[in-house]
Write a protein that holds these residues in place. Structure first.
Motif: not given
Length: 70
Positions: A66-70, A48-54, A23-31
């Motif tokens: 909501l999300l964890v990036l690495e 890089k998305v490491a974990d989706v918590k929801v 994912v890039n800075s400013g990118q929508e990842v969740l609604m």
């Protein structure tokens, strides 16, 4: 690890990324849906998305991870 948190309480309407996605800075990842409004959640950093918590339908409070990036 970088955490993306909820800016307000609401229900997860849609998750737009999966584990392993870049994912890039400013990118929508969740609604989120709050008070019958759709609120996009954007990543503040690239990574890089490491974990989706929801999951869709989960209720989250302000500050919840909501999300964890690495």
């Amino acid at each position: 690890m970088k955490e993306i948190t909820a800016s307000m309480a609401g229900t997860v309407l849609n998750v737009l990324v999966n584990v392993g996605d870049e994912v890039n800075s400013g990118q929508e990842v969740l609604m989120l849906e709050s008070m019958k409004m759709e609120i996009p959640v954007e990543s503040l950093e690239s990574g890089k998305v490491a974990d989706v918590k929801v999951a869709i339908g989960d209720f989250v409070n302000e500050g919840d991870v909501l999300l964890v990036l690495e």
